[in-house]
Scaffold this motif. Structure first.
Motif, PDB file in Angstrom:
ATOM      1  N   ALA A  14     -45.103  35.977  55.467  1.00  0.00           N
ATOM      2  CA  ALA A  14     -45.992  36.727  54.947  1.00  0.00           C
ATOM      3  C   ALA A  14     -45.448  36.888  53.392  1.00  0.00           C
ATOM      4  O   ALA A  14     -46.115  36.825  52.591  1.00  0.00           O
ATOM      5  N   GLY A  15     -44.434  37.162  53.340  1.00  0.00           N
ATOM      6  CA  GLY A  15     -43.787  37.350  51.951  1.00  0.00           C
ATOM      7  C   GLY A  15     -44.025  35.967  50.971  1.00  0.00           C
ATOM      8  O   GLY A  15     -43.879  36.131  49.827  1.00  0.00           O
ATOM      9  N   ARG A  16     -43.773  34.807  51.745  1.00  0.00           N
ATOM     10  CA  ARG A  16     -44.234  33.663  50.911  1.00  0.00           C
ATOM     11  C   ARG A  16     -46.013  33.154  50.623  1.00  0.00           C
ATOM     12  O   ARG A  16     -46.131  32.361  50.275  1.00  0.00           O
ATOM     13  N   SER A  17     -46.441  34.269  51.132  1.00  0.00           N
ATOM     14  CA  SER A  17     -48.190  34.068  51.087  1.00  0.00           C
ATOM     15  C   SER A  17     -48.779  34.700  50.177  1.00  0.00           C
ATOM     16  O   SER A  17     -48.058  35.557  49.506  1.00  0.00           O
ATOM     17  N   SER A  18     -50.060  34.795  50.115  1.00  0.00           N
ATOM     18  CA  SER A  18     -51.016  35.625  49.244  1.00  0.00           C
ATOM     19  C   SER A  18     -51.086  37.031  49.868  1.00  0.00           C
ATOM     20  O   SER A  18     -50.704  37.035  51.068  1.00  0.00           O
ATOM     21  N   PRO A  19     -51.314  38.142  49.144  1.00  0.00           N
ATOM     22  CA  PRO A  19     -51.492  39.292  49.792  1.00  0.00           C
ATOM     23  C   PRO A  19     -52.425  39.144  50.999  1.00  0.00           C
ATOM     24  O   PRO A  19     -52.194  40.026  52.200  1.00  0.00           O
ATOM     25  N   ASP A  85     -37.085  32.304  43.675  1.00  0.00           N
ATOM     26  CA  ASP A  85     -37.991  32.343  42.739  1.00  0.00           C
ATOM     27  C   ASP A  85     -38.968  31.476  43.563  1.00  0.00           C
ATOM     28  O   ASP A  85     -39.128  30.618  43.958  1.00  0.00           O
ATOM     29  N   ARG A  86     -40.243  32.264  43.349  1.00  0.00           N
ATOM     30  CA  ARG A  86     -41.625  31.752  44.018  1.00  0.00           C
ATOM     31  C   ARG A  86     -41.973  30.463  43.678  1.00  0.00           C
ATOM     32  O   ARG A  86     -42.677  29.681  44.241  1.00  0.00           O
ATOM     33  N   ARG A  87     -41.761  30.058  42.575  1.00  0.00           N
ATOM     34  CA  ARG A  87     -42.151  28.609  41.819  1.00  0.00           C
ATOM     35  C   ARG A  87     -41.203  27.523  42.292  1.00  0.00           C
ATOM     36  O   ARG A  87     -41.773  26.502  42.725  1.00  0.00           O
ATOM     37  N   THR A  88     -39.846  27.659  42.165  1.00  0.00           N
ATOM     38  CA  THR A  88     -39.008  26.775  42.537  1.00  0.00           C
ATOM     39  C   THR A  88     -38.339  26.740  43.883  1.00  0.00           C
ATOM     40  O   THR A  88     -37.787  26.020  44.541  1.00  0.00           O
ATOM     41  N   HIS A  89     -38.518  27.857  44.469  1.00  0.00           N
ATOM     42  CA  HIS A  89     -38.048  28.372  45.721  1.00  0.00           C
ATOM     43  C   HIS A  89     -36.686  28.338  46.020  1.00  0.00           C
ATOM     44  O   HIS A  89     -36.016  28.201  46.990  1.00  0.00           O
ATOM     45  N   ARG A  90     -35.831  28.508  44.662  1.00  0.00           N
ATOM     46  CA  ARG A  90     -34.377  28.437  44.622  1.00  0.00           C
ATOM     47  C   ARG A  90     -33.771  29.977  44.821  1.00  0.00           C
ATOM     48  O   ARG A  90     -34.504  30.980  44.179  1.00  0.00           O
ATOM     49  N   LEU A  91     -32.913  30.120  45.326  1.00  0.00           N
ATOM     50  CA  LEU A  91     -32.043  31.411  45.659  1.00  0.00           C
ATOM     51  C   LEU A  91     -31.817  31.936  44.357  1.00  0.00           C
ATOM     52  O   LEU A  91     -31.414  31.487  43.429  1.00  0.00           O
ATOM     53  N   LEU A  92     -32.264  33.440  44.218  1.00  0.00           N
ATOM     54  CA  LEU A  92     -31.770  34.041  43.175  1.00  0.00           C
ATOM     55  C   LEU A  92     -30.506  34.862  43.630  1.00  0.00           C
ATOM     56  O   LEU A  92     -30.657  35.805  44.405  1.00  0.00           O
ATOM     57  N   PRO A  93     -29.270  34.365  42.950  1.00  0.00           N
ATOM     58  CA  PRO A  93     -28.079  34.600  43.386  1.00  0.00           C
ATOM     59  C   PRO A  93     -27.810  36.246  43.152  1.00  0.00           C
ATOM     60  O   PRO A  93     -27.124  36.856  44.247  1.00  0.00           O
ATOM     61  N   GLU A  94     -28.492  36.790  42.168  1.00  0.00           N
ATOM     62  CA  GLU A  94     -28.423  38.210  42.109  1.00  0.00           C
ATOM     63  C   GLU A  94     -28.994  39.163  43.414  1.00  0.00           C
ATOM     64  O   GLU A  94     -28.643  40.281  43.438  1.00  0.00           O
ATOM     65  N   THR A  95     -29.813  38.672  44.104  1.00  0.00           N
ATOM     66  CA  THR A  95     -30.369  39.256  45.076  1.00  0.00           C
ATOM     67  C   THR A  95     -29.556  39.107  46.345  1.00  0.00           C
ATOM     68  O   THR A  95     -30.024  39.809  47.397  1.00  0.00           O
ATOM     69  N   ALA A  96     -28.824  38.168  46.508  1.00  0.00           N
ATOM     70  CA  ALA A  96     -27.808  38.000  47.883  1.00  0.00           C
ATOM     71  C   ALA A  96     -26.919  39.283  47.668  1.00  0.00           C
ATOM     72  O   ALA A  96     -25.978  39.456  46.751  1.00  0.00           O
ATOM     73  N   ASP A  97     -26.753  39.958  48.810  1.00  0.00           N
ATOM     74  CA  ASP A  97     -25.801  41.136  48.836  1.00  0.00           C
ATOM     75  C   ASP A  97     -24.646  40.969  49.737  1.00  0.00           C
ATOM     76  O   ASP A  97     -24.970  40.316  50.703  1.00  0.00           O
ATOM     77  N   ALA A  98     -23.530  41.408  49.349  1.00  0.00           N
ATOM     78  CA  ALA A  98     -22.268  41.331  49.940  1.00  0.00           C
ATOM     79  C   ALA A  98     -22.545  41.917  51.567  1.00  0.00           C
ATOM     80  O   ALA A  98     -21.768  41.632  52.433  1.00  0.00           O
TER      81      ALA A  98
END
Length: 133
Positions: A14-19, A85-98
């Motif tokens: 759902a998070g990868r979809s439209s509302p 990133d919604r456009r590239t689908h690449r991980l945003l490293p700052e959002t990965a939590d230890a």
């Protein structure tokens, strides 16, 4: 509880979809104000150019049922979940939590059609120990 466990991969989809599509995907698992809250969250992610990355894995510790209501206590494994990133689908490293686990309490209600649906969910932000499998 099958509904709770099935909810997590559907939430990521759902998070990868439209509302609008998110609402359609989540309706079999979520109802009421919590459904509206999740759809608003998808709308915010779209505006921020973000989407879920990876997958949260439920590790249910306890289920308490009382009539048409249930409460699930979970030690959610977040080690493979972050944002992309919604456009590239690449991980945003700052959002990965230890922090790899978080305590979750979910409230479910049995609907008129006999299916259980989430009506509320809270993440305590505290690490926990997954139950043995």
């Amino acid at each position: 509880m099958k509904t709770y466990s099935a909810y997590w991969p559907v939430l990521a989809e759902a998070g990868r979809s439209s509302p609008e599509k998110a609402r359609e995907l989540l309706q079999p698992y979520v109802r009421g104000g919590y459904l509206d809250h999740l759809v608003d969250g998808v709308r915010d992610m779209v505006a921020q150019g973000r989407e879920p990355f990876g997958q949260a894995v439920p590790r249910i510790k306890e289920v308490r049922v009382s009539g048409a209501y249930a409460e699930v206590t979970d030690c959610l494994d977040m080690s493979a979940a972050a944002m992309a990133d919604r456009r590239t689908h690449r991980l945003l490293p700052e959002t990965a939590d230890a922090k790899t686990t978080t305590t979750v309490t979910a409230v479910l209600e049995r609907s008129r059609d006999g299916r259980w649906r989430l009506t509320d969910l809270s993440m305590k932000g505290t690490t926990c120990t997954s139950p043995s499998r």
